[in-house]
Design an enzyme around this catalytic site. Sequence first.
Site, short mmCIF file in Angstrom:
data_model
loop_
_atom_site.label_atom_id
_atom_site.label_comp_id
_atom_site.label_asym_id
_atom_site.label_seq_id
_atom_site.Cartn_x
_atom_site.Cartn_y
_atom_site.Cartn_z
CB CYS A 38 48.75 -52.73 56.27
SG CYS A 38 49.80 -52.43 54.84
CB SER A 40 51.22 -48.51 54.96
OG SER A 40 51.63 -49.16 53.79
CB CYS A 164 45.61 -52.49 52.15
SG CYS A 164 47.34 -52.12 51.73
N1 COD Z 1 65.57 -58.63 52.57
C1 COD Z 1 64.54 -59.53 52.43
N2 COD Z 1 63.38 -59.43 53.12
C2 COD Z 1 63.25 -58.40 53.98
C3 COD Z 1 64.26 -57.43 54.18
C4 COD Z 1 65.46 -57.58 53.43
N3 COD Z 1 66.48 -56.71 53.54
N4 COD Z 1 63.83 -56.52 55.09
C5 COD Z 1 62.57 -56.89 55.44
N5 COD Z 1 62.22 -58.02 54.76
C6 COD Z 1 60.95 -58.74 54.81
C7 COD Z 1 60.37 -58.96 56.20
O1 COD Z 1 60.89 -60.13 56.81
C8 COD Z 1 58.86 -59.09 55.90
O2 COD Z 1 58.50 -60.44 55.65
C9 COD Z 1 58.68 -58.30 54.61
O3 COD Z 1 59.98 -57.90 54.18
C10 COD Z 1 57.81 -57.04 54.84
O4 COD Z 1 56.53 -57.48 55.13
P1 COD Z 1 55.50 -56.77 56.13
O5 COD Z 1 54.36 -57.73 56.34
O6 COD Z 1 56.20 -56.23 57.31
O7 COD Z 1 54.99 -55.53 55.24
P2 COD Z 1 53.71 -55.40 54.29
O8 COD Z 1 53.70 -56.51 53.31
O9 COD Z 1 52.50 -55.18 55.15
O10 COD Z 1 54.00 -53.98 53.56
C11 COD Z 1 55.03 -53.86 52.65
C12 COD Z 1 54.97 -52.50 51.92
C13 COD Z 1 56.11 -52.49 50.93
C14 COD Z 1 53.65 -52.35 51.20
C15 COD Z 1 55.10 -51.34 52.95
O11 COD Z 1 56.29 -51.48 53.67
C16 COD Z 1 55.10 -49.99 52.25
O12 COD Z 1 56.09 -49.54 51.70
N6 COD Z 1 53.98 -49.29 52.30
C17 COD Z 1 53.85 -47.99 51.68
C18 COD Z 1 53.41 -48.14 50.25
C19 COD Z 1 51.96 -48.00 50.16
O13 COD Z 1 51.39 -47.00 50.50
N7 COD Z 1 51.31 -49.07 49.76
C20 COD Z 1 49.90 -49.09 49.71
C21 COD Z 1 49.30 -49.25 51.11
S1 COD Z 1 50.04 -50.51 51.98
ZN ZN Z 2 48.44 -51.27 53.46
#
Ligand code: COD
Ligand code: ZN
Length: 364
Positions: A38, A40, A164
């Site tokens: 993930c 995070s 998660c």
């Molecule tokens: N505009 C559009 N898309 C974007 C941009 C942007 N400016 N920047 C990045 N992206 C896209 C990326 O291409 C990607 O597809 C996506 O955003 C992020 O996805 P992942 O797979 O890298 O991240 P996830 O889904 O695993 O995690 C996202 C969270 C928001 C959950 C993570 O970043 C976070 O903030 N975690 C802390 C919050 C928390 O504790 N949550 C519970 C446990 S995870």
């Molecule tokens: Zn997570």
Amino acid sequence: MKAAVLYEPGTPLVVEDLQLDPPKAGEVKVRVAANGACHSDLHVMTGDMRQPLPMVLGHEGAGVVEEVGAGVTSVKEGDHVVLSFNPVCGTCLYCTQGSPHLCETRPKTAGVLIDGTTRLHKNGADIHHFAFTASFAEETVVHESCAIKIRDDVPLDRACFVGCGTMTGVGAAINTAQVQPGSTVAVIGCGGVGLNVIQGAAIAGARQIIAVDLLDNKLEFAKTFGATHSVNPSQDDALPAVLELTQGRGVDYGFEVISTPKTIELAFKMTARGGTCTIVGVSPDGSRISLNPNVFMMMEKKLQGSYYGSTRPRVDMPRLIDMYMDGRLKIDELVSKTLPLEQVNQAYDLLKQGAVARSVITFS
Ligand code: COD
Ligand code: ZN
């Protein structure tokens, strides 16, 4: 037992042998079968999310109970469990009123179990636990409330996502935002968690789900999870594109699933009058957002956060597993890559490159 340890932000995880103490009273030792990669954990690796180091990362795990400490009654040796990263007391005001994700006894200190100590050591020195789970490890010790019993016939390399990404995303749509049938939705960020917000909105019966991501492959994944439209902000200005798709109104439900102030502001601007914008991501410490305060009153717009999909772990997690086993929840489609623990850094390289929806680390 082997585990993946972060020693310094900006350096690779080190897979090495650690000592794990037996479970104390009220704790459970789990042999981890699988753990998803993930974002995070990546926030900790980059230093965006500050944690005490050295630390075993991983918080999206599932496995089999190996040993229980004194007084444990909800699981026994041999039970299959999903790991929840939110220990709960079960008796505080918030637990009692049905919001255990807000349990007020949640420890303020990061990196330890709820008694303030660690079960992980290397040559006598303490190693910290990430998110009460530390499940990039062959074995882990967790608080009883973090070991959620599930049915035995679900593959653990699928069940782990309920710990998660699936719970956080589906729960944000269904539990926190309570997306209504026939409504309109925009999800900014279509990674492992965002895809599950989309899936949750689809299950809730939203009629229009607009996926927003910088990467076209993520927008393709999003269609599989139920998105009806997609916007790539690197090609089109996202706000006018979403307004055009919604007769100029914006969406009933906006979600930010990236973790930057700019995308939170964008999600709020995409949200229609009377609508609700939900923040799922955690922005870097010290971040601030800037919004026009008058739209809250004049347009009755709402801005809220969603922590862990507002989950009630013992209710929601077995329920999501049943939906998966009945073919009504997509988890297989989330898994782009399966890797052994030794290749955990490769899993994060793939995540940084945007090449995967999710990778899963499996333990033999
Ligand atoms: N505009 C559009 N898309 C974007 C941009 C942007 N400016 N920047 C990045 N992206 C896209 C990326 O291409 C990607 O597809 C996506 O955003 C992020 O996805 P992942 O797979 O890298 O991240 P996830 O889904 O695993 O995690 C996202 C969270 C928001 C959950 C993570 O970043 C976070 O903030 N975690 C802390 C919050 C928390 O504790 N949550 C519970 C446990 S995870
Ligand atoms: Zn997570």
